[in-house]
Design an enzyme around this catalytic site. Structure first.
Site, PDB file in Angstrom:
ATOM      1  N   ARG A   9      82.864 -57.508 -53.887  1.00  0.00           N
ATOM      2  CA  ARG A   9      81.555 -57.007 -53.625  1.00  0.00           C
ATOM      3  C   ARG A   9      81.229 -56.068 -54.724  1.00  0.00           C
ATOM      4  O   ARG A   9      82.241 -55.264 -55.077  1.00  0.00           O
ATOM      5  CB  ARG A   9      81.554 -56.666 -52.297  1.00  0.00           C
ATOM      6  CG  ARG A   9      81.826 -57.533 -51.135  1.00  0.00           C
ATOM      7  CD  ARG A   9      82.054 -57.028 -49.724  1.00  0.00           C
ATOM      8  NE  ARG A   9      81.013 -56.071 -49.533  1.00  0.00           N
ATOM      9  CZ  ARG A   9      81.214 -55.302 -48.423  1.00  0.00           C
ATOM     10  NH1 ARG A   9      82.017 -55.059 -47.889  1.00  0.00           N
ATOM     11  NH2 ARG A   9      79.978 -54.537 -48.324  1.00  0.00           N
ATOM     12  N   LYS A  75      90.821 -55.770 -43.064  1.00  0.00           N
ATOM     13  CA  LYS A  75      90.216 -55.848 -41.734  1.00  0.00           C
ATOM     14  C   LYS A  75      88.802 -56.550 -41.916  1.00  0.00           C
ATOM     15  O   LYS A  75      88.221 -56.818 -40.712  1.00  0.00           O
ATOM     16  CB  LYS A  75      89.949 -54.347 -41.041  1.00  0.00           C
ATOM     17  CG  LYS A  75      88.997 -53.397 -42.023  1.00  0.00           C
ATOM     18  CD  LYS A  75      89.209 -52.117 -41.471  1.00  0.00           C
ATOM     19  CE  LYS A  75      88.398 -51.125 -42.057  1.00  0.00           C
ATOM     20  NZ  LYS A  75      86.640 -51.540 -41.686  1.00  0.00           N
ATOM     21  N   ASP A  76      88.357 -56.931 -43.086  1.00  0.00           N
ATOM     22  CA  ASP A  76      87.022 -57.437 -43.089  1.00  0.00           C
ATOM     23  C   ASP A  76      87.296 -58.920 -43.057  1.00  0.00           C
ATOM     24  O   ASP A  76      86.407 -59.847 -42.924  1.00  0.00           O
ATOM     25  CB  ASP A  76      86.435 -56.877 -44.501  1.00  0.00           C
ATOM     26  CG  ASP A  76      85.888 -55.963 -44.512  1.00  0.00           C
ATOM     27  OD1 ASP A  76      85.661 -55.375 -43.507  1.00  0.00           O
ATOM     28  OD2 ASP A  76      85.669 -55.345 -45.627  1.00  0.00           O
ATOM     29  N   THR A 118      79.388 -43.986 -35.607  1.00  0.00           N
ATOM     30  CA  THR A 118      80.328 -45.286 -35.918  1.00  0.00           C
ATOM     31  C   THR A 118      79.447 -46.346 -35.436  1.00  0.00           C
ATOM     32  O   THR A 118      78.604 -46.456 -34.509  1.00  0.00           O
ATOM     33  CB  THR A 118      81.717 -44.855 -35.324  1.00  0.00           C
ATOM     34  OG1 THR A 118      82.454 -46.024 -35.789  1.00  0.00           O
ATOM     35  CG2 THR A 118      81.465 -44.992 -33.825  1.00  0.00           C
ATOM     36  N   SER A 120      81.875 -49.029 -35.213  1.00  0.00           N
ATOM     37  CA  SER A 120      83.068 -49.845 -34.504  1.00  0.00           C
ATOM     38  C   SER A 120      83.291 -49.730 -33.174  1.00  0.00           C
ATOM     39  O   SER A 120      82.882 -48.652 -32.617  1.00  0.00           O
ATOM     40  CB  SER A 120      84.089 -49.251 -35.207  1.00  0.00           C
ATOM     41  OG  SER A 120      85.443 -49.430 -34.624  1.00  0.00           O
ATOM     42  N   LEU A 121      83.248 -51.025 -32.418  1.00  0.00           N
ATOM     43  CA  LEU A 121      83.389 -50.952 -30.857  1.00  0.00           C
ATOM     44  C   LEU A 121      84.515 -50.081 -30.648  1.00  0.00           C
ATOM     45  O   LEU A 121      84.735 -49.579 -29.608  1.00  0.00           O
ATOM     46  CB  LEU A 121      83.298 -52.306 -30.308  1.00  0.00           C
ATOM     47  CG  LEU A 121      82.097 -53.296 -30.722  1.00  0.00           C
ATOM     48  CD1 LEU A 121      82.176 -54.319 -30.035  1.00  0.00           C
ATOM     49  CD2 LEU A 121      80.892 -52.344 -29.678  1.00  0.00           C
ATOM     50  N   ARG A 122      85.712 -50.575 -31.240  1.00  0.00           N
ATOM     51  CA  ARG A 122      86.969 -49.763 -31.111  1.00  0.00           C
ATOM     52  C   ARG A 122      86.635 -48.103 -31.040  1.00  0.00           C
ATOM     53  O   ARG A 122      87.476 -47.625 -30.248  1.00  0.00           O
ATOM     54  CB  ARG A 122      88.050 -50.256 -32.114  1.00  0.00           C
ATOM     55  CG  ARG A 122      89.388 -49.733 -32.018  1.00  0.00           C
ATOM     56  CD  ARG A 122      90.234 -49.957 -33.290  1.00  0.00           C
ATOM     57  NE  ARG A 122      89.647 -49.758 -34.642  1.00  0.00           N
ATOM     58  CZ  ARG A 122      89.743 -48.483 -35.338  1.00  0.00           C
ATOM     59  NH1 ARG A 122      90.192 -47.526 -34.541  1.00  0.00           N
ATOM     60  NH2 ARG A 122      89.075 -48.390 -36.217  1.00  0.00           N
ATOM     61  N   ARG A 123      86.455 -47.777 -32.191  1.00  0.00           N
ATOM     62  CA  ARG A 123      86.222 -46.279 -32.125  1.00  0.00           C
ATOM     63  C   ARG A 123      85.420 -45.697 -31.251  1.00  0.00           C
ATOM     64  O   ARG A 123      85.431 -44.753 -30.700  1.00  0.00           O
ATOM     65  CB  ARG A 123      85.758 -46.106 -33.861  1.00  0.00           C
ATOM     66  CG  ARG A 123      86.646 -46.163 -34.878  1.00  0.00           C
ATOM     67  CD  ARG A 123      85.741 -46.145 -36.296  1.00  0.00           C
ATOM     68  NE  ARG A 123      86.657 -46.288 -37.405  1.00  0.00           N
ATOM     69  CZ  ARG A 123      86.211 -46.476 -38.325  1.00  0.00           C
ATOM     70  NH1 ARG A 123      85.135 -46.648 -38.781  1.00  0.00           N
ATOM     71  NH2 ARG A 123      87.483 -46.587 -39.434  1.00  0.00           N
ATOM     72  N   LYS A 124      84.322 -46.391 -30.808  1.00  0.00           N
ATOM     73  CA  LYS A 124      83.351 -46.152 -29.667  1.00  0.00           C
ATOM     74  C   LYS A 124      84.051 -46.060 -28.499  1.00  0.00           C
ATOM     75  O   LYS A 124      84.119 -45.127 -27.660  1.00  0.00           O
ATOM     76  CB  LYS A 124      82.207 -46.930 -29.705  1.00  0.00           C
ATOM     77  CG  LYS A 124      81.144 -46.821 -30.780  1.00  0.00           C
ATOM     78  CD  LYS A 124      79.902 -47.970 -30.516  1.00  0.00           C
ATOM     79  CE  LYS A 124      78.910 -47.959 -31.720  1.00  0.00           C
ATOM     80  NZ  LYS A 124      77.792 -48.890 -31.371  1.00  0.00           N
ATOM     81  N   ARG A 140      75.554 -47.712 -39.553  1.00  0.00           N
ATOM     82  CA  ARG A 140      76.095 -48.695 -40.286  1.00  0.00           C
ATOM     83  C   ARG A 140      76.008 -48.277 -41.963  1.00  0.00           C
ATOM     84  O   ARG A 140      75.337 -47.382 -42.197  1.00  0.00           O
ATOM     85  CB  ARG A 140      75.317 -49.916 -40.113  1.00  0.00           C
ATOM     86  CG  ARG A 140      75.813 -50.521 -38.688  1.00  0.00           C
ATOM     87  CD  ARG A 140      75.189 -51.823 -38.421  1.00  0.00           C
ATOM     88  NE  ARG A 140      75.412 -52.454 -37.217  1.00  0.00           N
ATOM     89  CZ  ARG A 140      76.290 -52.734 -36.612  1.00  0.00           C
ATOM     90  NH1 ARG A 140      77.494 -52.963 -37.614  1.00  0.00           N
ATOM     91  NH2 ARG A 140      76.581 -53.141 -35.273  1.00  0.00           N
ATOM     92  N   GLY A 141      76.230 -48.905 -42.780  1.00  0.00           N
ATOM     93  CA  GLY A 141      76.100 -48.547 -44.356  1.00  0.00           C
ATOM     94  C   GLY A 141      77.547 -48.359 -44.916  1.00  0.00           C
ATOM     95  O   GLY A 141      78.615 -48.294 -44.241  1.00  0.00           O
ATOM     96  N   ASN A 142      77.398 -48.146 -46.316  1.00  0.00           N
ATOM     97  CA  ASN A 142      78.497 -47.661 -46.870  1.00  0.00           C
ATOM     98  C   ASN A 142      78.838 -46.566 -46.710  1.00  0.00           C
ATOM     99  O   ASN A 142      78.268 -45.649 -45.983  1.00  0.00           O
ATOM    100  CB  ASN A 142      78.652 -48.339 -48.234  1.00  0.00           C
ATOM    101  CG  ASN A 142      77.855 -47.453 -49.041  1.00  0.00           C
ATOM    102  OD1 ASN A 142      77.367 -46.128 -48.657  1.00  0.00           O
ATOM    103  ND2 ASN A 142      77.042 -48.071 -49.934  1.00  0.00           N
ATOM    104  N   THR A 145      76.511 -43.686 -47.834  1.00  0.00           N
ATOM    105  CA  THR A 145      75.397 -43.817 -46.918  1.00  0.00           C
ATOM    106  C   THR A 145      75.641 -42.994 -45.683  1.00  0.00           C
ATOM    107  O   THR A 145      74.818 -42.319 -45.374  1.00  0.00           O
ATOM    108  CB  THR A 145      74.884 -45.176 -46.556  1.00  0.00           C
ATOM    109  OG1 THR A 145      74.421 -45.984 -47.890  1.00  0.00           O
ATOM    110  CG2 THR A 145      73.565 -45.206 -45.606  1.00  0.00           C
ATOM    111  N   ARG A 146      76.804 -43.178 -45.061  1.00  0.00           N
ATOM    112  CA  ARG A 146      77.276 -42.463 -44.001  1.00  0.00           C
ATOM    113  C   ARG A 146      77.365 -40.958 -44.278  1.00  0.00           C
ATOM    114  O   ARG A 146      76.906 -40.018 -43.215  1.00  0.00           O
ATOM    115  CB  ARG A 146      78.555 -43.022 -43.226  1.00  0.00           C
ATOM    116  CG  ARG A 146      78.212 -44.343 -42.878  1.00  0.00           C
ATOM    117  CD  ARG A 146      79.468 -45.002 -42.175  1.00  0.00           C
ATOM    118  NE  ARG A 146      79.637 -46.512 -42.143  1.00  0.00           N
ATOM    119  CZ  ARG A 146      80.227 -47.469 -41.516  1.00  0.00           C
ATOM    120  NH1 ARG A 146      81.022 -46.643 -40.633  1.00  0.00           N
ATOM    121  NH2 ARG A 146      79.978 -48.397 -41.566  1.00  0.00           N
ATOM    122  N   CYS A 233      87.107 -57.826 -36.450  1.00  0.00           N
ATOM    123  CA  CYS A 233      86.848 -56.346 -36.840  1.00  0.00           C
ATOM    124  C   CYS A 233      85.956 -55.595 -35.600  1.00  0.00           C
ATOM    125  O   CYS A 233      86.478 -54.532 -35.340  1.00  0.00           O
ATOM    126  CB  CYS A 233      86.090 -56.090 -38.115  1.00  0.00           C
ATOM    127  SG  CYS A 233      85.810 -54.287 -38.542  1.00  0.00           S
TER     128      CYS A 233
END
Length: 287
Positions: A9, A75-76, A118, A120-124, A140-142, A145-146, A233
Site C-alpha cells: 500500500r 493483523k490486517d 480509537t 478498534s473494538l478491542r481497544r474500546k 479512523r485514518g492513518n 492523520t490521527r 481485526c
C-alpha cells in the site's frame, strides 16, 4: 542478480514495512522494486466486516505475477485466505498498544471525561473496562492523520500500536506503553506478513532468508486464535503470547459487550494447538 517486486500500500507505514523486507533481501544479494498499489481501503471503501479491502488488490498482483511478494501488517490479513498464496512472518516488534497524549499520561492518569480516540473494538472494550469514565470516540485514518487530530486538540489521547510508532520514527511523541498482559494486543500486532504465490519458483530461494522460527510460531498461534474466535481485526478479542524455551504462555481476552473474560493457558511449544483450543473454550465459556 534476481529482482524481486514487492507490492505494498502507498501509506507511509506500509512503505516503511516494505523497505524493511527489501533491505533484508538486499543483504542477501537480491535487487528489489517497490510496487505501490492503492487498495479499496485506501480509497475509503471500507467495511469493518470485510478486511480484504486492504489486502485484496495486493494479493491479486501476486497471483497475476505482477509482484513476487505482498507486504502487510499481519493483523490486517483476513482469517480466510486464498489457497494459492503462502505467507511468511520474517519480522516482529513489540506487540503492545501505547497511549499517546499531550501530557505523557498513563491510562489511569487521564482526567475523567477525557476524549480518547480509537476505531478498534478491542481497544474500546478494554478502555471501557479499566476507565469507564473516559469518553471513547471513533477515530479512523492513518497514524499521521490521527496524531494531527490529537495536536489540533480534538482528542486528549489516542491508542496506537507501539510497533507502528517505532517504525514511523515517532518515539519522540509523549506515549505510555500499555502492559500487554492486561491490555491484550490484537492477534498478530507488530508482525510483518509477506504473502507469495506458491507457484512462483523465485520464492523458493527467498524462504530461508525470510523465515524466522520464533516469529513464525507466534504468528501461527495468533492466526489460529483469530480463526477460532471467528473474527478479524475488528472484534473485541486479544491475545498475548510469551514464548520460552519449551513452553508457550497464552493469555486471551474476549468481550461480548456485557462481560470481559480473561484466560491463561501454558502449553507445550511443539503441541500448542491443544492449549490454544483450551484457551478459546475458556474465553467462549465452553469450559
Amino acid at each position: 542478480m534476481k529482482k524481486i517486486v514487492i507490492a505494498t500500500r502507498p501509506s507511509k507505514l506500509a512503505l516503511i514495512q516494505a523497505e524493511i523486507i527489501a533491505k533484508k533481501l538486499e543483504n542477501y544479494g537480491f535487487q528489489f522494486e517497490i510496487l505501490k498499489i492503492v487498495t479499496e481501503g485506501d480509497e475509503g471503501k471500507y467495511d469493518i466486516n470485510r478486511k480484504s479491502a486492504f489486502t485484496q488488490r495486493l494479493e491479486n498482483a501476486v497471483i497475476a505475477r505482477k509482484a513476487d511478494l505482498a507486504v502487510h501488517s499481519m493483523k490486517d490479513l483476513p482469517s480466510e485466505r486464498d489457497k494459492r498464496l503462502g505467507v511468511l512472518y520474517p519480522v516482529e516488534d513489540d506487540p503492545a498498544d501505547c497511549l499517546v497524549s499531550k501530557e505523557e499520561l498513563d491510562l489511569f492518569e487521564l482526567p475523567k471525561g477525557s476524549k480518547i480516540g480509537t476505531s478498534s473494538l478491542r481497544r474500546k472494550a478494554l478502555i471501557s473496562l479499566y476507565r469507564p469514565d473516559l469518553n471513547v470516540i471513533d477515530l479512523r485514518g492513518n497514524v499521521d492523520t490521527r496524531l494531527k487530530r490529537l495536536e489540533e486538540g480534538k482528542f486528549d489521547a489516542l491508542t496506537l500500536s507501539c510497533a507502528a510508532m517505532k517504525r514511523l520514527g515517532l518515539e519522540t511523541y509523549k506515549m505510555k506503553r500499555l502492559d500487554p498482559r492486561y491490555f491484550l494486543p490484537a492477534p498478530g500486532q507488530g508482525i510483518i506478513a509477506v504473502e507469495y504465490n506458491k507457484e512462483n519458483d523465485k520464492i523458493k530461494e527467498l524462504e530461508e532468508f525470510l523465515y524466522n522460527e520464533r516469529t513464525n510460531l507466534r504468528a501461527n498461534i495468533e492466526a489460529e486464535f483469530n480463526e477460532l474466535m471467528q473474527g478479524g481485526c475488528h472484534f473485541p478479542a486479544g491475545i498475548y503470547t510469551e514464548i520460552n524455551e519449551e513452553n508457550v504462555s497464552l493469555k486471551g481476552y474476549f468481550s461480548d459487550g456485557s462481560k470481559h473474560i480473561f484466560a491463561t493457558v501454558i502449553t507445550d511449544k511443539k503441541n500448542y494447538k491443544q492449549g490454544l483450543m483450551q484457551l478459546v473454550a475458556k474465553l467462549k465459556g465452553i469450559q
